[in-house]
Scaffold this active site. Sequence first.
Site, PDB file in Angstrom:
ATOM      1  N   ASP A 142       0.831  -1.196   0.000  1.00 48.04           N
ATOM      2  CA  ASP A 142       0.000   0.000   0.000  1.00 48.04           C
ATOM      3  C   ASP A 142       0.874   1.258   0.000  1.00 48.04           C
ATOM      4  O   ASP A 142       2.054   1.214   0.352  1.00 48.04           O
ATOM      5  CB  ASP A 142      -0.905  -0.022   1.233  1.00 48.04           C
ATOM      6  CG  ASP A 142      -2.212   0.723   1.023  1.00 48.04           C
ATOM      7  OD1 ASP A 142      -2.369   1.374  -0.023  1.00 48.04           O
ATOM      8  OD2 ASP A 142      -3.082   0.646   1.908  1.00 48.04           O
TER       9      ASP A 142
ATOM     10  N   GLU B 278       2.776   6.948  -2.650  1.00 45.98           N
ATOM     11  CA  GLU B 278       2.489   8.089  -3.532  1.00 45.98           C
ATOM     12  C   GLU B 278       2.918   9.429  -2.923  1.00 45.98           C
ATOM     13  O   GLU B 278       3.380  10.318  -3.634  1.00 45.98           O
ATOM     14  CB  GLU B 278       0.984   8.175  -3.845  1.00 45.98           C
ATOM     15  CG  GLU B 278       0.400   6.913  -4.430  1.00 45.98           C
ATOM     16  CD  GLU B 278      -0.155   5.976  -3.373  1.00 45.98           C
ATOM     17  OE1 GLU B 278      -0.650   4.906  -3.730  1.00 45.98           O
ATOM     18  OE2 GLU B 278      -0.097   6.336  -2.159  1.00 45.98           O
TER      19      GLU B 278
ATOM     20  N   ASP C 139      -8.891   3.538  -3.328  1.00 48.66           N
ATOM     21  CA  ASP C 139     -10.050   3.812  -2.482  1.00 48.66           C
ATOM     22  C   ASP C 139     -11.239   4.305  -3.301  1.00 48.66           C
ATOM     23  O   ASP C 139     -11.300   5.472  -3.716  1.00 48.66           O
ATOM     24  CB  ASP C 139      -9.691   4.848  -1.420  1.00 48.66           C
ATOM     25  CG  ASP C 139      -8.595   4.347  -0.484  1.00 48.66           C
ATOM     26  OD1 ASP C 139      -8.333   3.128  -0.491  1.00 48.66           O
ATOM     27  OD2 ASP C 139      -8.018   5.170   0.245  1.00 48.66           O
TER      28      ASP C 139
END
Length: 774
Positions: free
Chosen positions: A415, A418, A481
């Site tokens: 995960d 970024e 998401d």
Amino acid sequence: MKIADGNWMIQPGLDLIPAVQIFKTTVKKDAVEVLVAPRDVESRSGQLDVPLLTIRFTSPMKDVITVEAIHHKGIKQRKPEFEIYKQVDKQLDIREDSEQVIFKSGNTSVRVPKAKEWNAQYFYEEKQLTKSDFKAIAHITSDEGKCYIKEELNLSVNELIYGLGERFTEFVKNGQVVDIWNRDGGTSTEQAYKNIPFYLSNRGYGIFVNHPEKVSFEVGSEKVTKVQFSVEGESLQYFIIGGETLKDVVMNYTTLTGKPALPPAWSYGLWLTTSFTTNYDEQTVNEFVDGMLERDIPLSVFHFDCFWMKGLNWTDFEWDSATFPDPVGMLKRLKEKGLKISIWINPYISQQSSLFSEACEKGYLIHRPNGDIWQWDKWQPGMGIVDFTNPKACKWYADHLRRLVDIGVDSFKTDFGERIPTDVVYHNGEDPQKMHNYYAHLYNKLVFEVLEEKLGKHEAVLFARSATAGGQQFPVHWGGDCHATYESMAESLRGGLSLGLSGFGFWSHDIGGFENVETPDLYKRWTAFGLLSTHSRLHGNQSYRVPWLFDEEAVDVTRFFSQLKNTFMPYIYSSSIQSSTQGLPMMRGMVLEYPNDPACGYLDKQYMLGDSLLVAPIFNKDGIGSFYLPEGTWTHLLSNEVLEGGKWQSKEYNYFDLPLFAKPNSIIAIGTEKKTPDYDFADHVELHVFALGEGKQARTTVYNTQAQVELIAIVEKNGKEITIEVENYASKKWTLILRNLFTANEATGARLFNREEGLSIQPEGKSSKITILL
């Protein structure tokens, strides 16, 4: 980046050195170099106080041309750089005459005039692809002293642009401003987790801007007939990629930047997670797993999200002992139920983590210019970021992963990656601007290589969120998401199709949406979509995603599609091998398969799963499926309904159905195993043949889970005769079904049986060639 102010002026505060007049063209052994001035320099006085742009053409591989525009050559090359896989045989051909120079690689060429106004025309064979026109290339200086290089390439009438990463905005990128800069923005904004500086044109070419840093694209937005792209600095390099078809262009791009690894067969089954902020322990996990097994819902992977570690301690790679006192025993018990195990990680270290002090002392975290550790309080308190340019930090991080694999972990959800700052210093001195996007590449590469090292080739699989160009080598990627709405379901698919046209072979999403709680209706529709994606995961934020929490029909729907996907595995795995070896996406925008059908250019709510199966998810509570079938006779895989293509269709579907059509002249290999995705695909495989036309041939290959060929089938129709040739390398039993064909006059080498779907053909003995007379 806006540079022009309308058609005649430039933005205030910018000064341009445009490519106006060609001063000199030099042909070298394997390159062409053109000096271009911003004004007339034919006279000697014109050659004073004038800057020049150097535009250089080379080739890294067949059908690809490198274009480099340079202002000042003395600028130190800053890293990182994308890894480019070059070829020795580039099939170069350079020709010049008094009027022009033609630089050709394979069938892709550029034509540049001599001593005239600047322009460069790009061709594939004799078809013009695009053109860099007068003043299209320019060096720009801003009032703040920043320098940029830009290029403008022409857009033709009806030309459509795709790709640029996993973008959730409109599928066709014309009219959009796109900055290649990874951000954590969810699926409902213009921001993207996976920014790829590659676009694909329906005219049959691709453009890859070879810069890891921010690349700013104006796709028919600043000037409606141009795609403009610009980078900060004194040089710009891009590749123009040709090919016979759009598929060839994507294949050439992934040859240049790397082919996707082949995920293991088990990874295609259903993944179930704890969800994110829910409360869970081993008892909860067992309730979920046992509940799925008791309801006969096939489950392949169980995933532990963030709270497998103690809250506020992420990442320390230690199981929360209060919640999971016996992690080794727990994983062993889960694996005895036939499950693989995935756990969540990220590349950040909270200052509450037991690892933080060690990481600080040994220089494993990214620093500020003054030597302090870069920290902030978003996500985790006092969070630092692992410096993957430091080999010792990489080994340290990887050793923690190895320890987890040793106790039974099979996969990592990588995960984040970024929100990477630029006011930092890296261990090896690499440029922070270039590292912002590239960080995700180093992160996922490291984790993937640990899994390959520990588990073996074709056994490594990630569930990654961030990426840049080349990241397709480390599958699988998921869409981030999303919300529990039909709109978010549709935007997720748009993002996945855009990512596929950017060179990524495998993609997934959170079934039912990550944020909020979906209705039973949406859950069931999204489950059908999710289990007809390459990879399938039930995951949420504040609520669990097991189907019985919605209604009993949701249980039945989940069981139905999970079992259905497992039976499709001979076809799916064959398609996966094609994606891995050729670099094509498994979930394909219709334009990739049907580039000459104008109706397919804008389709973003349906897709081809592999090259033969059309999927159109339902995006409304009324159960109405609206979809387009290209020309030909299409057969619904489940109902055997036949529809003629070349037009739109609209039909109502129940929760156990959706538009799922086999294209004409195709073979779909279907297995007999419903409970697991990894089994003997060739044993008792059924080869379903759809709408075989006169003079047409269909073929398929069935592999085993080690990617070895076990069976090749070729079916051809000529007049009243159908010939079937099967190379059965593994000597497994197989059956062939001619869908919607129910009678035959004679069969040689086989026995015929009638089935509800059509004529069933079973070989006699070891017959490798069968003839059917109609």
